[in-house]
Design an enzyme around this catalytic site. Structure first.
Site, PDB file in Angstrom:
ATOM      1  N   LYS A 269       0.843  -1.202   0.000  1.00 30.10           N
ATOM      2  CA  LYS A 269       0.000   0.000   0.000  1.00 30.10           C
ATOM      3  C   LYS A 269       0.873   1.245   0.000  1.00 30.10           C
ATOM      4  CE  LYS A 269      -3.676  -0.557   2.576  1.00 30.10           C
ATOM      5  NZ  LYS A 269      -4.256  -0.791   3.918  1.00 30.10           N
TER       6      LYS A 269
ATOM      7  N   ARG B 205      -3.080   3.311   8.690  1.00 26.80           N
ATOM      8  CA  ARG B 205      -3.424   2.129   7.887  1.00 26.80           C
ATOM      9  C   ARG B 205      -2.299   1.115   7.885  1.00 26.80           C
ATOM     10  NH1 ARG B 205      -4.717   4.459   2.044  1.00 26.80           N
ATOM     11  NH2 ARG B 205      -6.012   2.577   1.951  1.00 26.80           N
TER      12      ARG B 205
ATOM     13  N   GLY C  60      -8.384  -7.499   4.772  1.00 28.32           N
ATOM     14  CA  GLY C  60      -9.198  -7.637   5.969  1.00 28.32           C
ATOM     15  C   GLY C  60      -8.498  -8.272   7.164  1.00 28.32           C
TER      16      GLY C  60
ATOM     17  N   MET D  83      -5.664  -7.130   8.831  1.00 29.34           N
ATOM     18  CA  MET D  83      -5.135  -6.218   9.836  1.00 29.34           C
ATOM     19  C   MET D  83      -6.004  -4.978   9.917  1.00 29.34           C
ATOM     20  SD  MET D  83      -1.127  -6.803   9.402  1.00 29.34           S
ATOM     21  CE  MET D  83      -1.240  -6.328   7.733  1.00 29.34           C
TER      22      MET D  83
ATOM     23  N   ARG E 237      -3.642  -1.581  -6.390  1.00 30.28           N
ATOM     24  CA  ARG E 237      -2.796  -2.786  -6.432  1.00 30.28           C
ATOM     25  C   ARG E 237      -3.237  -3.630  -7.613  1.00 30.28           C
ATOM     26  NH1 ARG E 237      -5.638  -4.599  -1.018  1.00 30.28           N
ATOM     27  NH2 ARG E 237      -7.658  -5.079  -1.868  1.00 30.28           N
TER      28      ARG E 237
ATOM     29  N   HIS F  56      -8.100 -42.734  -6.429  1.00 31.68           N
ATOM     30  CA  HIS F  56      -8.372 -43.240  -7.773  1.00 31.68           C
ATOM     31  C   HIS F  56      -9.345 -42.331  -8.516  1.00 31.68           C
ATOM     32  CE1 HIS F  56     -10.550 -45.878 -10.683  1.00 31.68           C
ATOM     33  NE2 HIS F  56      -9.298 -46.197 -10.990  1.00 31.68           N
TER      34      HIS F  56
ATOM     35  N   SER G  29      12.215 -42.832 -17.949  1.00 23.89           N
ATOM     36  CA  SER G  29      11.063 -41.989 -17.686  1.00 23.89           C
ATOM     37  C   SER G  29      10.797 -42.052 -16.190  1.00 23.89           C
ATOM     38  CB  SER G  29       9.860 -42.485 -18.481  1.00 23.89           C
ATOM     39  OG  SER G  29       8.731 -41.714 -18.132  1.00 23.89           O
TER      40      SER G  29
ATOM     41  N   CYS H 196       6.703 -39.198 -16.349  1.00 26.42           N
ATOM     42  CA  CYS H 196       5.325 -39.556 -16.684  1.00 26.42           C
ATOM     43  C   CYS H 196       4.449 -39.641 -15.448  1.00 26.42           C
ATOM     44  CB  CYS H 196       5.291 -40.865 -17.455  1.00 26.42           C
ATOM     45  SG  CYS H 196       5.953 -42.239 -16.507  1.00 26.42           S
TER      46      CYS H 196
ATOM     47  N   TYR I  58      11.287 -34.075 -21.952  1.00 18.07           N
ATOM     48  CA  TYR I  58       9.852 -33.798 -21.992  1.00 18.07           C
ATOM     49  C   TYR I  58       9.202 -34.087 -20.649  1.00 18.07           C
ATOM     50  CZ  TYR I  58       9.263 -38.847 -22.206  1.00 18.07           C
ATOM     51  OH  TYR I  58       9.297 -40.185 -21.907  1.00 18.07           O
TER      52      TYR I  58
HETATM   53  P1  ADP Z   1      -7.651  -2.457   4.046  1.00 19.22           P
HETATM   54  O1  ADP Z   1      -6.237  -2.810   3.786  1.00 19.22           O
HETATM   55  O2  ADP Z   1      -8.340  -3.368   4.996  1.00 19.22           O
HETATM   56  O3  ADP Z   1      -8.399  -2.185   2.786  1.00 19.22           O
HETATM   57  P2  ADP Z   1      -7.323   0.390   4.280  1.00 19.22           P
HETATM   58  O4  ADP Z   1      -6.156   0.964   4.996  1.00 19.22           O
HETATM   59  O5  ADP Z   1      -7.209   0.384   2.801  1.00 19.22           O
HETATM   60  O6  ADP Z   1      -7.602  -1.057   4.840  1.00 19.22           O
HETATM   61  O7  ADP Z   1      -8.554   1.258   4.724  1.00 19.22           O
HETATM   62  C1  ADP Z   1      -9.856   0.801   4.971  1.00 19.22           C
HETATM   63  C2  ADP Z   1     -10.854   1.768   4.325  1.00 19.22           C
HETATM   64  O8  ADP Z   1     -10.651   3.112   4.785  1.00 19.22           O
HETATM   65  C3  ADP Z   1     -10.708   1.819   2.828  1.00 19.22           C
HETATM   66  O9  ADP Z   1     -11.981   1.915   2.255  1.00 19.22           O
HETATM   67  C4  ADP Z   1      -9.944   3.093   2.593  1.00 19.22           C
HETATM   68  O10 ADP Z   1     -10.204   3.649   1.341  1.00 19.22           O
HETATM   69  C5  ADP Z   1     -10.436   3.985   3.708  1.00 19.22           C
HETATM   70  N1  ADP Z   1      -9.410   4.970   4.052  1.00 19.22           N
HETATM   71  C6  ADP Z   1      -8.173   4.716   4.488  1.00 19.22           C
HETATM   72  N2  ADP Z   1      -7.489   5.864   4.663  1.00 19.22           N
HETATM   73  C7  ADP Z   1      -8.325   6.867   4.334  1.00 19.22           C
HETATM   74  C8  ADP Z   1      -8.183   8.293   4.294  1.00 19.22           C
HETATM   75  N3  ADP Z   1      -7.044   8.897   4.617  1.00 19.22           N
HETATM   76  N4  ADP Z   1      -9.247   9.004   3.905  1.00 19.22           N
HETATM   77  C9  ADP Z   1     -10.404   8.393   3.574  1.00 19.22           C
HETATM   78  N5  ADP Z   1     -10.608   7.069   3.585  1.00 19.22           N
HETATM   79  C10 ADP Z   1      -9.559   6.304   3.962  1.00 19.22           C
HETATM   80 MG    MG Z   2      -7.713  -1.093   1.347  1.00 18.71          MG
END
Ligand code: ADP
Ligand code: MG
Ligand code: MG
Length: 902
Positions: A29, A99, A108, A110, A351, A469, A793, A860, A880
């Site tokens: 990220k 973040r 989801g 962390m 990403r 099998h 083989s 094989c 092969y």
């Molecule tokens: P995850 O990796 O679980 O997606 P994120 O860090 O991307 O967690 O953030 C979770 C949510 O919060 C995402 O929808 C993201 O766009 C939003 N978000 C994160 N940082 C900001 C920010 N600075 N302003 C507005 N929304 C944010």
């Molecule tokens: Mg995210």
């Protein structure tokens, strides 16, 4: 001075300390936030605390490096300067998100905290600044809730059904509105009250006050993100996806932008192309007046992204530009997060998007056409295994959503099948010959079920693993298969199948999804993959199928790069024809035993096995000879000059015998002998450990007349097909050799018969004789064995069993624990055990080449169609790999990828 280690990387104002290549240090990220800032995208400014700090944190009793404090302060000042706001300021407070972000995305797993910097004072400043009291209190209540949960640990306790903060919200809604109104229906006063109740809840649960000092909040949040790297969810996820825990996570601190400022604000997620089909359409959804997680959380139903064009035209135009820019820059399909604050677009994450096999191919091929990437990139990028999805029959999506799921098992043969459930091979054959579609459900399958398996659309077993099998045959034939569905009870007597409170009788409809491993009661509509329709069924014109054309392009590119040959494991002319259509360059393994199960051949086979004397055996073998010859004629013709490795009879003889009394007396009648004689002979042939018993070349050693008959069938067929002008290149393979002399004796028979037939038919044969390497002794003596063998083989199924001393069919009871405890990284029966078995293979290659420098080398075993094993074989310098027809495209792609990787 200069020596201070850099722990904080800034991004903002089109400049960034980091870039997209720094994923190891900045996390995925963070690296991409830096990269997007550099290319001028509207990214809210911020900074990234490196993964090194995470490592330090865990190596030093959860403390930070000394330099971090001042670097974080400079980071905050950097943002403050850009925005003209100040952290904790009572006039213009800066708010940030904190973040998590590991090198690879762990969706989801962390935690992220939004709206940090709010407290009882700054919330009033935010009200004034935004002129929107409801908005300010909405932000504050979200922040207290997230902070209380993630940092202070106020969560559901054992025995509680609901998150405590959600309970507070629920209670307030009912007190004040008498119903479960939507969050957007809460007024500023309600939200203010929620903040008060949340704070009280935190105090009650933890004994601590919710912190008012923004700096305390910030460090608390940073600690929580690093702490979340070691939470149970994250640990389990990392284990599943093989992510090393040493990687650590980075922490991103970023200026907040607000999608919850009213009707001109929104938040959403989007893919630059459709991740399911790969079509070049913008794909995603958004919510008006919402923040962050609301979209995924499913509290409100989001709108499809196309609506944005009418609801927020300016933001939509900007977003379409971003889409274009992102793809041009990252040269791959992107998965992005955005927020619109009062009609202004911000990008918060991008990403490379996860995608289905279909989408992977379509996107890569399209991108070559768009000159975004090279052919080499396209070949390199597509996970070879994902081609299996392209070949699988498909369930109609709408139909699935209405179906009733009754169980699940291992996804052993990808695809979808629907039909009448039957419980025996005979019933399967009988019904399918009447044109019915059937699904064969068995507790387990055995070679005797083969005809039923061929007749069935799909196979369901309640016992057995991925290498059972059923699974093996399903893969070879490209059949849909769910195996080991242990929640399903199959009763052969009553002819019923029951699971989950549903009972199906023979003939009832059942549907199985071998891609997902799911079982449904009733009919779900299916269609064969378009690629199969073009190549195998020849029912679809290639020009009419986009999926096929893209597949074919990709395969051609793969063949340009590939150096490893690709052969197939096939036993019938039909399988050969399919394999050749898929790109096979010959047969790497033709198992002759399968040929003895069809029609009344099994009778002659049984007669041969039960023979009391050599003479009787020869009489029975004479009956088998024409069948065998006819099979080879068909195969040689289908090969059209390609080479065919043919293995002599391999399995223990008792596999061919009738096991129950009814079948034994039926056979006794046919042969005109007393049933006792049959049962005695079956008893005599019983072995304690058939896998290591009387099988392989040991049969040909004890009964040379069997090898002689097989050799004769091969050469007579070759003579016949050659005479019709088709080249024939048999490569005769002796199984289970461990002693050089075993091989020598068998080869002597082959050469003698070849000479006899050549003389009689006045022709010449272009053939090889060689051996399988499937027991360690053969590997150890490969130099001596190579004196007689013209090729080796690797039979890696047995070589794995014998090297590891592990029975494949019994490994299900302990291998899962071995994987869990990291004793093995992968199932050695699925992917070659490179360190052990692989070492033997290397040794065999070297010893073999010492005696015979140009010795032909192939594999094989089932591993020949598994991508990482194919790559290993490329590295070994094999000539092969050979695999089942339906895995050939996968092997071609994997071989090309290995060649590109060098
Ligand atoms: P995850 O990796 O679980 O997606 P994120 O860090 O991307 O967690 O953030 C979770 C949510 O919060 C995402 O929808 C993201 O766009 C939003 N978000 C994160 N940082 C900001 C920010 N600075 N302003 C507005 N929304 C944010
Ligand atoms: Mg995210
Ligand atoms: Mg074997």
């Amino acid at each position: 001075m200069g020596k201070t280690k850099k722990y904080v990387y800034l991004f903002g104002n089109k400049k960034a300390d980091g870039n997209g290549a720094m994923k190891a240090l900045l996390g995925g990220k963070g690296a991409n936030l830096a990269e997007m800032t550099r290319i001028g995208l509207p990214v809210p400014p911020g900074f990234t605390i490196t993964t090194d700090v995470c490592t330090y944190y865990y190596q030093n009793k959860k403390s930070y490096p000394r330099e971090l404090d001042s670097q974080v302060r400079s980071g905050v000042e950097f943002i403050e300067k850009i925005l003209g706001k100040k952290f904790g300021d009572l006039q213009k407070p800066l708010l940030v998100s904190v973040r998590s972000g590991a090198r690879d995305s762990m969706p989801g797993m962390m935690d992220t905290i939004l709206n940090l910097g709010l407290n009882d004072q700054t919330v009033r400043a935010l009200t004034r600044l935004s002129n929107n009291e409801r908005f300010a209190w909405d932000c504050y209540r979200r922040f207290v809730q997230m902070y209380g949960d993630v940092v202070m640990g106020v969560q559901k306790r054992p025995g509680e059904d609901h998150e405590p903060f959600e309970t507070v919200i629920h209670d307030l809604k009912h007190e004040r509105y008498g119903a479960d109104i939507e969050d957007t229906g809460l007024k500023e006063g309600d939200l203010e009250e929620l903040v008060a109740r949340f704070k009280a809840l935190i105090k009650e649960r933890t004994g601590y006050e919710f912190p008012q000092d923004p700096w305390k909040q910030l460090w608390g949040a940073v600690g929580a993100v690093f702490g979340s790297w070691m939470n149970d969810r994250a640990i389990v996820y990392r284990r599943k996806y093989n992510i090393p825990s040493e990687w650590g996570t980075a922490v991103n601190v970023q200026t907040m932008v607000f999608g919850n400022m009213g009707e001109t604000s929104a938040t959403g997620v989007a893919f630059t192309r459709d991740p399911a089909s790969g079509e070049k359409v913008f794909y995603g959804e958004y919510l008006i007046n919402a923040q962050g997680e609301d979209v995924v959380a499913g509290v409100r139903t989001p709108h499809p992204i196309a609506h944005l064009a009418t609801e927020m035209p300016a933001a939509h135009t900007a977003l379409m530009k971003v889409r274009e820019l992102l793809e041009q820059h990252f040269k791959d399909m992107q998965d992005l997060e955005f927020t619109v604050e009062e009609n202004r677009l911000y990008i918060l994450q991008t990403r490379n998007g996860k995608r289905t096999g279909h989408a992977a191919v379509r996107i890569a091929v399209d991108m070559v056409g768009e000159k975004l990437i090279s052919k080499k990139d396209a070949v390199r990028r597509i996970p070879a295994d994902s081609l299996a999805h392209l070949l699988a029959p498909i369930f109609d999506r709408r139909s699935v959503s209405q179906a009733k799921k009754i169980g699940s098992g291992l996804a052993a043969g990808p695809g979808a099948a629907s039909g009448h459930v039957v419980f025996s091979a005979e019933e399967a054959v009988a019904r399918s010959s009447k044109g019915q579609k059937v699904v064969l459900a068995r507790i387990e399958t055995s070679p005797e079920d083969l005809r039923g398996m061929i007749a069935a659309e799909g196979i369901l077993t309640s016992r057995g693993g991925v290498s059972s099998h059923a699974a093996l045959v399903a893969r070879q034939m490209g059949k849909v298969c769910v195996c080991g569905a242990s929640g399903i009870q199959i009763d052969y007597q009553k002819r019923t199948l029951s699971a989950n409170g549903t009972t199906l009788a023979q003939g009832d409809y059942i549907s199985i999804d071998g891609t997902a491993g799911e079982v449904f009661a009733g009919e779900v509509t299916t269609a064969p993959s378009e690629i199969i329709q073009v190549l195998v069924d020849r029912s679809l014109d290639a020009k009419k199928s986009l999926t096929y054309r893209e597949y074919a392009k990709l395969m051609n590119w793969a063949d340009e790069f590939r150096t490893l040959g690709i052969r197939t494991n096939a036993d019938t002319p039909e399988q050969v024809a399919n394999a050749v259509a898929f790109g096979a360059e010959g047969i790497g393994l033709c198992r002759t035993e399968h040929m003895f199960f069809e029609g009344n051949r099994i009778d002659a086979m049984r007669e041969m096995i039960l023979a009391g004397s050599k003479k009787e055996r020869e009489t029975a073998l004479k009956k088998l000879l024409p069948y065998q010859r006819e099979d080879f004629v068909g195969i040689f013709k289908a090969l059209k000059g390609l080479p065919a490795t043919i293995r002599f009879l391999d399995p223990p003889l008792h596999e061919f015998l009738p096991s129950d009394h009814a079948q034994q007396s039926e056979l006794a009648n046919k042969l005109g002998v007393p049933v006792e004689q049959i049962s005695r002979r079956v008893h005599e042939l019983h072995e304690f450990n058939p896998m290591l018993g009387h099988r392989g070349c040991r049969l040909g050693i004890s009964f040379p007349e069997i090898s002689e008959m097989q050799a004769r069938a091969i050469f007579e067929a070759a003579a016949e097909v050659q005479a019709s002008g088709i080249k024939v290149r048999p490569e005769i393979m002796i199984p289970l050799v461990g002693f050089p002399r075993e091989l020598k004796l068998q080869i002597d028979i082959v050469r003698r018969v070849a000479d006899e037939v050549a003389k009689k038919k006045k022709t010449k044969f272009d053939y090889l004789v060689g051996t399988m390497i499937e027991i360690p002794r053969a590997a150890l003596l490969a130099d001596e064995i190579a004196r007689d063998a013209q090729f080796f083989s690797f039979g890696t199924n047995d070589l794995t069993q014998t090297t590891l001393g592990m029975s494949r069919d019994d490994s299900g009871s302990f291998l899962p624990a071995y994987a869990e405890l990291d004793i093995v990284d992968t199932n050695p029966f699925a992917s070659i055990d490179q360190r052990g078995v692989g070492r033997l293979m290397e040794m065999t290659r070297d010893l073999g080449r010492k005696t015979r420098p140009k010795i032909k080398l192939g594999i094989c075993g089932e591993h020949g169609g598994e991508p990482s094993s194919v790559k290993f074989c490329h590295g070994l310098g094999l000539d092969y790999v050979s695999c089942s027809p339906f895995r050939i495209p996968i092997a071609r792609l994997a071989a090309a990828q290995a060649a590109i990787a060098g």
